[in-house]
Design an enzyme around this catalytic site. Structure first.
Site, PDB file in Angstrom:
ATOM      1  N   TYR A 311      33.651  35.411  48.728  1.00 57.78           N
ATOM      2  CA  TYR A 311      34.754  34.820  47.958  1.00 57.78           C
ATOM      3  C   TYR A 311      36.075  35.311  48.574  1.00 57.78           C
ATOM      4  CZ  TYR A 311      30.944  34.607  44.498  1.00 57.78           C
ATOM      5  OH  TYR A 311      29.750  34.417  43.854  1.00 57.78           O
ATOM      6  N   ASP A 380      34.522  39.243  45.387  1.00 57.54           N
ATOM      7  CA  ASP A 380      35.725  39.040  44.571  1.00 57.54           C
ATOM      8  C   ASP A 380      35.655  37.649  43.960  1.00 57.54           C
ATOM      9  OD1 ASP A 380      38.236  39.036  43.464  1.00 57.54           O
ATOM     10  OD2 ASP A 380      39.333  39.020  45.357  1.00 57.54           O
ATOM     11  N   CYS A 407      38.552  39.708  38.057  1.00 54.02           N
ATOM     12  CA  CYS A 407      39.634  39.523  37.095  1.00 54.02           C
ATOM     13  C   CYS A 407      39.039  39.287  35.709  1.00 54.02           C
ATOM     14  CB  CYS A 407      40.556  38.385  37.511  1.00 54.02           C
ATOM     15  SG  CYS A 407      39.692  36.852  37.788  1.00 54.02           S
TER      16      CYS A 407
HETATM   17  N1  SAH Z   1      39.332  37.610  47.828  1.00 58.07           N
HETATM   18  C1  SAH Z   1      40.426  36.686  47.811  1.00 58.07           C
HETATM   19  C2  SAH Z   1      40.246  35.549  46.810  1.00 58.07           C
HETATM   20  C3  SAH Z   1      39.659  35.867  45.484  1.00 58.07           C
HETATM   21  S1  SAH Z   1      39.738  34.572  44.281  1.00 58.07           S
HETATM   22  C4  SAH Z   1      41.742  37.394  47.626  1.00 58.07           C
HETATM   23  O1  SAH Z   1      41.782  38.541  47.207  1.00 58.07           O
HETATM   24  O2  SAH Z   1      42.775  36.801  47.908  1.00 58.07           O
HETATM   25  C5  SAH Z   1      38.151  33.900  44.315  1.00 58.07           C
HETATM   26  C6  SAH Z   1      37.902  33.000  45.499  1.00 58.07           C
HETATM   27  O3  SAH Z   1      36.548  32.542  45.397  1.00 58.07           O
HETATM   28  C7  SAH Z   1      38.769  31.750  45.562  1.00 58.07           C
HETATM   29  O4  SAH Z   1      39.353  31.676  46.837  1.00 58.07           O
HETATM   30  C8  SAH Z   1      37.775  30.602  45.342  1.00 58.07           C
HETATM   31  O5  SAH Z   1      38.111  29.445  46.070  1.00 58.07           O
HETATM   32  C9  SAH Z   1      36.489  31.198  45.845  1.00 58.07           C
HETATM   33  N2  SAH Z   1      35.238  30.631  45.304  1.00 58.07           N
HETATM   34  C10 SAH Z   1      35.009  30.128  44.074  1.00 58.07           C
HETATM   35  N3  SAH Z   1      33.718  29.775  43.929  1.00 58.07           N
HETATM   36  C11 SAH Z   1      33.100  30.069  45.103  1.00 58.07           C
HETATM   37  C12 SAH Z   1      31.756  29.942  45.572  1.00 58.07           C
HETATM   38  N4  SAH Z   1      30.790  29.451  44.798  1.00 58.07           N
HETATM   39  N5  SAH Z   1      31.480  30.345  46.808  1.00 58.07           N
HETATM   40  C13 SAH Z   1      32.454  30.880  47.615  1.00 58.07           C
HETATM   41  N6  SAH Z   1      33.748  31.012  47.229  1.00 58.07           N
HETATM   42  C14 SAH Z   1      34.070  30.614  45.984  1.00 58.07           C
END
Ligand code: SAH
Length: 541
Positions: A311, A380, A407
């Protein structure tokens, strides 16, 4: 059960994550919004359910020392903040409790809780704001939605945003009104301007303004862009995002630059970043940098590790640690974010990073099947947490440590409990306030692989018949024959030793010492002879 409109005396003894006070009367829980721990009040019940009730303040008899005068004129109406009626210190204490309760009660876990890291500047900390635009009494207005509604509460000087955002909004709204740019009418789905979206680089100061419109309107928006740019030199990027859909999602797919650059630049933990309106970017840069600092501390990197960042968004967490690992792999579902991550890696001269676009669970599964074995995995996820497939794949890859950033403490606790079943102990949890004054709190968790339960012990294998499950007849027959013909008792271990000595087939690890230091008794000569006789008798040699 209480009755509607009943008035009860109540002392507030706790607070929920979304800022409601909690008290108990006759074993029933009563939630009262905008109260504080220590408040003594007469409470009017407004909704009564079998085991709990909702109330409002009828009269506040003794206010809590935690109370503070709300410093925002729209606090009561707006759905953005939850804790403006108490001090920031009291808010942090509530958030710490919320995180601890989640891990203990939901997760059934007993980690070490480190003290919450509050925000040095609980005002003006956001680097991004999205203001819905509409009309009220023939006037174009913008602000925030009231709690659980799409009614706009006009507000241009939200204290969570930097003051510059307010100045820019006021100027923009005046021009919008003067130029006759039609605000969006959500009910009818008519009008042009849906949202004003602002994003500013915390370190760079570069400012982006994006007009979210129902249809392309370059010509109409250009004079507005030029007038604003002339007044606000920080505006380095003005763009238009087209969203014709009748949906709650703010941004549509298509974005066009109207004036200036397509992206703004910023930096996080020393990593230079390019941000488009679509890119996920932590809204509180100063706290995000501290968050990544804690994550790096928990990850305990030495330079030899493979780090998997699940993520990963625009890759910021992993990239901030890339110089401390051998290899970085990032996974993210939004293609633009992956593109940003790759560009961010290249722009920072980071050559040891690979980014994959797709579902975290599916890609993690594929990485696991490919034999990838990261030393540390950072997860995350969004508020809903990880899914079971992701949890399984993470455990299957058997990293030494997992650093979970979340979060939503409730889903984080649930996911940690699932990982606990798969051999990962939740060691430390640190709450961090990324969103002061609102009902949100972030936490970072360190999970470590449980030590291998396997321990070598020296035992007299004579006491065990390890063969019984596999080839009972043969070994039992041999034992019986030996006993009958020589009066000696022999163990399966001795039989297998002699069979091995004679070159007969035995299971690979069958009755072998687990390692070279384990003590294994040797078959005495007398017993060896008796076993050899039995083997001859059964025509095995
Ligand atoms: N680690 C990053 C973003 C965290 S927010 C930072 O700190 O900036 C969570 C992220 O997970 C988002 O970018 C969202 O697009 C992604 N996401 C949501 N569902 C997902 C999934 N099933 N597989 C991979 N990524 C996903």
């Amino acid at each position: 059960m209480r009755k509607k409109n009943e008035i009860v005396p109540l002392t507030i003894t706790g607070m929920t994550a979304d800022g409601n006070g909690v008290g108990r009367i006759d074993g029933e829980t009563v939630f009262v919004s905008r109260t504080a721990i220590g408040d003594r009040l007469q409470c009017r019940i407004v909704k009564a359910l079998p085991t709990y009730a909702f109330g409002i303040i009828e009269s506040l008899e003794e206010p809590s020392p935690d109370r503070a005068e709300p410093d925002c004129p729209v606090y009561a109406a707006c759905g953005g903040c939850a804790f403006r009626h108490i001090t920031y210190g009291a808010e942090c204490a509530v958030k710490q409790q919320v995180v601890e309760d989640a891990f203990v009660r939901i997760g059934g876990l007993k980690p070490e809780f480190l003290p919450i890291l509050g925000c040095d500047t609980p005002a003006g900390y956001r680097n991004k704001a999205q203001y819905p635009v509409g009309s009220q009494n023939g006037q174009a207005v913008c602000g925030f939605y009231a709690k659980r509604s799409h009614r706009i509460v006009p507000c241009m000087n939200c204290p969570l945003q930097p003051p510059l955002f307010g100045e820019l909004l006021e100027a923009a709204m005046r021009l919008i009104q003067d130029m006759g740019i039609a605000p969006y009418e959500e009910q009818q789905g008519t009008g042009l301007l849906r949202h004003l979206y602002l994003r500013q680089g915390y370190h760079s100061g570069e400012l982006m303004l994006c007009f979210v419109v129902t249809r392309p309107a370059r010509k109409q928006l250009m004079p507005l862009c030029e007038a604003l740019k002339a007044r606000f030199p920080q505006l380095t990027s003005l763009c238009m995002n087209v969203n014709p859909a009748r949906t709650n999602v703010i941004l549509g797919k298509h974005t066009e630059t109207l004036l200036g650059a397509d992206v703004i630049q910023d930096a996080m933990c020393g990593i230079r970043l390019q941000l488009s309106p679509h890119a996920f970017y932590q809204v509180n840069t100063a706290q995000a940098e501290r968050l990544y600092g804690i994550a790096a501390e928990f990850a305990q990197l030495t330079g030899n590790e493979t780090l998997l960042d699940l993520y990963c968004g625009a890759g910021t967490i992993g990239l901030s640690m890339a110089h401390r690992v051998k290899k970085l792999i990032g996974v993210e579902i939004i293609p633009q974010a992956v593109e940003n991550a790759r560009k961010n890696a290249a722009a920072n001269g980071i050559a040891n990073a690979d980014f994959f676009c797709g579902d975290a669970g599916k890609i993690a599964q594929r990485l696991a099947e490919r034999g990838e074995s990261p030393d540390v995995i950072v997860v995350d996820p969004p508020r809903k947490g990880c899914d079971q497939a992701t949890i399984n794949a993470v455990a299957q890859m058997a990293p030494r440590r997992i650093v979970m950033i979340s979060c939503n403490p409730a889903t984080a606790a649930r996911d940690c409990a699932l990982l606990d079943k798969l051999g990962y102990r939740t060691n430390q949890v640190r709450a961090l306030d990324m969103f002061p004054r609102t009902g949100h709190v972030e936490c970072v968790v360190l999970l470590s692989q449980l030590p291998d339960e396997h321990i070598d012990i020296d035992i007299d294998l004579d006491e065990f018949d390890l063969t019984s499950a596999e080839c009972k007849a043969t070994y039992d027959e041999i034992k019986e024959y030996v006993l009958e013909h020589s009066g000696l008792k022999v163990s399966s271990l001795y039989i297998s030793q002699i069979k091995r000595k004679l070159g007969l087939e035995v299971g690979v690890n069958y009755n072998k010492a687990k390692n070279k230091d384990s003590r294994v008794p040797n078959c005495p000569k007398e017993k060896e002879n008796a076993i050899v006789d039995a083997l001859k008798h059964f025509k095995m040699i």
